[in-house]
Scaffold this motif. Structure first.
Motif, PDB file in Angstrom:
ATOM      1  N   ARG A  86      53.332 -53.726   8.451  1.00 46.66           N
ATOM      2  CA  ARG A  86      52.059 -54.426   8.227  1.00 46.66           C
ATOM      3  C   ARG A  86      51.794 -54.633   6.742  1.00 46.66           C
ATOM      4  O   ARG A  86      52.033 -53.742   5.926  1.00 46.66           O
ATOM      5  CB  ARG A  86      50.899 -53.652   8.843  1.00 46.66           C
ATOM      6  CG  ARG A  86      50.917 -53.670  10.367  1.00 46.66           C
ATOM      7  CD  ARG A  86      49.535 -53.422  10.932  1.00 46.66           C
ATOM      8  NE  ARG A  86      49.526 -53.595  12.363  1.00 46.66           N
ATOM      9  CZ  ARG A  86      48.496 -54.020  13.058  1.00 46.66           C
ATOM     10  NH1 ARG A  86      47.385 -54.342  12.437  1.00 46.66           N
ATOM     11  NH2 ARG A  86      48.551 -54.144  14.370  1.00 46.66           N
ATOM     12  N   LEU A  93      45.279 -61.934  12.578  1.00 45.68           N
ATOM     13  CA  LEU A  93      46.644 -61.413  12.517  1.00 45.68           C
ATOM     14  C   LEU A  93      47.633 -62.558  12.643  1.00 45.68           C
ATOM     15  O   LEU A  93      47.446 -63.478  13.426  1.00 45.68           O
ATOM     16  CB  LEU A  93      46.879 -60.393  13.634  1.00 45.68           C
ATOM     17  CG  LEU A  93      45.942 -59.179  13.669  1.00 45.68           C
ATOM     18  CD1 LEU A  93      46.275 -58.282  14.855  1.00 45.68           C
ATOM     19  CD2 LEU A  93      46.001 -58.389  12.373  1.00 45.68           C
ATOM     20  N   GLU A 137      47.786 -58.838   8.171  1.00 43.66           N
ATOM     21  CA  GLU A 137      46.343 -58.736   8.391  1.00 43.66           C
ATOM     22  C   GLU A 137      45.668 -59.632   7.361  1.00 43.66           C
ATOM     23  O   GLU A 137      45.681 -59.336   6.167  1.00 43.66           O
ATOM     24  CB  GLU A 137      45.876 -57.289   8.244  1.00 43.66           C
ATOM     25  CG  GLU A 137      46.500 -56.341   9.251  1.00 43.66           C
ATOM     26  CD  GLU A 137      45.939 -54.929   9.134  1.00 43.66           C
ATOM     27  OE1 GLU A 137      45.093 -54.692   8.238  1.00 43.66           O
ATOM     28  OE2 GLU A 137      46.336 -54.069   9.940  1.00 43.66           O
ATOM     29  N   ARG A 177      39.041 -60.306  10.482  1.00 41.99           N
ATOM     30  CA  ARG A 177      40.449 -60.029  10.208  1.00 41.99           C
ATOM     31  C   ARG A 177      41.287 -60.724  11.269  1.00 41.99           C
ATOM     32  O   ARG A 177      41.120 -60.473  12.464  1.00 41.99           O
ATOM     33  CB  ARG A 177      40.731 -58.528  10.219  1.00 41.99           C
ATOM     34  CG  ARG A 177      42.205 -58.179  10.011  1.00 41.99           C
ATOM     35  CD  ARG A 177      42.401 -56.678   9.948  1.00 41.99           C
ATOM     36  NE  ARG A 177      41.715 -56.109   8.788  1.00 41.99           N
ATOM     37  CZ  ARG A 177      41.561 -54.805   8.586  1.00 41.99           C
ATOM     38  NH1 ARG A 177      42.023 -53.934   9.474  1.00 41.99           N
ATOM     39  NH2 ARG A 177      40.932 -54.372   7.516  1.00 41.99           N
ATOM     40  N   ARG A 179      48.545 -56.346   4.407  1.00 41.86           N
ATOM     41  CA  ARG A 179      47.214 -56.966   4.383  1.00 41.86           C
ATOM     42  C   ARG A 179      47.152 -57.946   3.220  1.00 41.86           C
ATOM     43  O   ARG A 179      47.450 -57.591   2.075  1.00 41.86           O
ATOM     44  CB  ARG A 179      46.130 -55.909   4.232  1.00 41.86           C
ATOM     45  CG  ARG A 179      44.703 -56.481   4.241  1.00 41.86           C
ATOM     46  CD  ARG A 179      43.685 -55.367   4.194  1.00 41.86           C
ATOM     47  NE  ARG A 179      43.839 -54.497   5.349  1.00 41.86           N
ATOM     48  CZ  ARG A 179      43.616 -53.178   5.316  1.00 41.86           C
ATOM     49  NH1 ARG A 179      43.260 -52.580   4.194  1.00 41.86           N
ATOM     50  NH2 ARG A 179      43.786 -52.466   6.422  1.00 41.86           N
ATOM     51  N   THR A 204      44.602 -60.669   1.328  1.00 42.22           N
ATOM     52  CA  THR A 204      43.218 -61.115   1.186  1.00 42.22           C
ATOM     53  C   THR A 204      43.172 -62.338   0.292  1.00 42.22           C
ATOM     54  O   THR A 204      43.661 -62.309  -0.843  1.00 42.22           O
ATOM     55  CB  THR A 204      42.342 -60.005   0.580  1.00 42.22           C
ATOM     56  OG1 THR A 204      42.437 -58.827   1.387  1.00 42.22           O
ATOM     57  CG2 THR A 204      40.891 -60.449   0.507  1.00 42.22           C
ATOM     58  N   GLU A 213      42.559 -61.559   5.570  1.00 36.21           N
ATOM     59  CA  GLU A 213      41.127 -61.456   5.301  1.00 36.21           C
ATOM     60  C   GLU A 213      40.769 -62.403   4.169  1.00 36.21           C
ATOM     61  O   GLU A 213      41.636 -62.947   3.483  1.00 36.21           O
ATOM     62  CB  GLU A 213      40.748 -60.011   4.924  1.00 36.21           C
ATOM     63  CG  GLU A 213      41.082 -58.989   6.005  1.00 36.21           C
ATOM     64  CD  GLU A 213      40.714 -57.565   5.583  1.00 36.21           C
ATOM     65  OE1 GLU A 213      40.378 -57.368   4.400  1.00 36.21           O
ATOM     66  OE2 GLU A 213      40.764 -56.672   6.438  1.00 36.21           O
ATOM     67  N   LEU A 232      50.776 -51.566   3.862  1.00 36.21           N
ATOM     68  CA  LEU A 232      50.148 -50.500   4.632  1.00 36.21           C
ATOM     69  C   LEU A 232      51.193 -49.554   5.201  1.00 36.21           C
ATOM     70  O   LEU A 232      52.295 -49.976   5.595  1.00 36.21           O
ATOM     71  CB  LEU A 232      49.318 -51.090   5.776  1.00 36.21           C
ATOM     72  CG  LEU A 232      48.302 -52.173   5.386  1.00 36.21           C
ATOM     73  CD1 LEU A 232      47.552 -52.658   6.624  1.00 36.21           C
ATOM     74  CD2 LEU A 232      47.334 -51.675   4.324  1.00 36.21           C
TER      75      LEU A 232
END
Length: 341
Positions: free
Chosen positions: A101, A169, A141, A167, A103, A105, A143, A116
């Motif tokens: 994973r 995916l 993820e 959020r 993330r 943003t 955002e 992560l």
């Protein structure tokens, strides 16, 4: 910089993974159907203008309208919808939970990247660049910190919106190593066109080595000020000896300027007192392939230019231009940042 890693053929027609391959197959089917329908329309137009009278009468008759205007589009579009949903079903399969994973943003106008661990905790931070291994499903993820953005690496998958307060995916996977350009695909403000990133795909062993090096750097982070043995000798044509270079551009002086001029209020560098969160993390800036979210190659000249006058390069971005600093001071800061690998 992003254009340099996209290459030819266009990335939407050059899949580098199973998810993008499905989108590409569907795209070719749509292209072919579009060409066929265009051909039918052109023929019908010719008949309506130049055709024999009986052809014109048949073309304008009720039967032709029902067949060509209702039945044919209904059958073809329904079949295309069912086939398309079946073809791309894997894009919306449930997340298993054991995938790698990352993330990401979206911010105006750059991408914050956080790797992560299996428990979902952030173990490493980067910006405008993601690194993944070959043949490994990765769940992103997505955002947004401000407005709606959209994440798209055409070589690796479809696009997915990044929505404030939510959020979403997205799965990506690569079946070959390489560097692939990515962009924000949703208009997000004045510099939307200059908001990109690079996805770097490694062979599994190379990716493990890259990750180990990054984690080792973080685990052993100390005050990131250059020692004599770490300083860069610079351009041989300008500074024939290391001593001449060190006299001109001093990384220790660059660190002091970085802390004194407000850079540390917005940027973080592991192991230092710089812990700002407003801008990109600069812990590994020297190893990145681009600056300014994919718009400039990363080397000393572009780094000095970006620090000194980012507003002329990317107007409206949230980093002020440091044109009050002298060329010497900008060189010192760049020499310091060149050591952050």
């Amino acid at each position: 910089m992003i254009e340099a890693v996209w290459g030819w053929p266009p990335p939407v027609l050059d899949p580098a993974g199973p998810y993008s391959a499905q989108v590409t197959t569907l795209s070719w089917a749509l292209f072919a159907l579009g060409v066929f329908v265009t051909g039918v329309v052109v023929v019908a137009l010719w008949v309506a203008i130049k055709g024999p009278p009986n052809w014109k009468a048949n073309l304008g008759g009720e039967r032709a309208i029902w067949i060509g205007g209702v039945a044919f589009p209904g059958v073809v579009l329904t079949a295309l919808l069912i086939w398309g949903l079946t073809l791309t079903a894997s894009l919306t399969e449930p997340i298993r939970g054991d995938e790698m994973r990352i993330r990401v943003t979206g911010e105006m106008w750059w991408f914050r990247v956080e790797y992560l661990d299996p428990d979902g905790a952030v173990m490493m931070v980067d910006a405008n660049e993601i690194h993944i291994p070959v043949d490994t499903p990765v769940v992103l993820e997505l955002e947004s910190a401000d407005v709606i953005h959209s994440f798209w690496v055409p070589h690796l998958s479809g696009k997915k919106d990044m929505i404030p307060g939510r959020r979403t995916l997205l799965r990506i996977e690569a079946d070959r190593a390489g560097e692939f350009g990515g962009v924000c695909a949703e208009y997000c403000g004045g510099q939307h066109a200059l908001m990109g990133f690079i996805a770097v795909v490694h062979e599994p062993a190379a990716w493990q080595s890259w990750l180990a090096d990054r984690m080792d750097t973080l685990a052993n982070a100390a005050e990131p000020v250059a020692q004599e043995s770490q300083r860069y000798p610079g351009d041989a044509d300008l500074y024939p000896t290391e001593a001449e270079y060190l006299e001109r551009y001093d990384a220790r002086r660059g660190y002091d300027l970085f802390m004194e001029t407000g850079c540390a209020a917005c940027h973080r560098i592991a192991g230092s007192e710089a812990n700002g969160l407003a801008g990109p993390d600069l812990t590994h800036i020297a190893s990145r392939r681009s600056l300014g979210a994919g718009i400039l190659p990363n080397h000393r000249g572009t780094l000095i230019g970006w620090i000194g006058d980012s507003q002329s390069i990317k107007p409206g971005n949230r980093m002020p231009s440091y044109d009050r600093l002298s060329a010497e001071d900008l060189g010192h800061i760049a020499a310091f940042l060149e050591l952050q690998k």
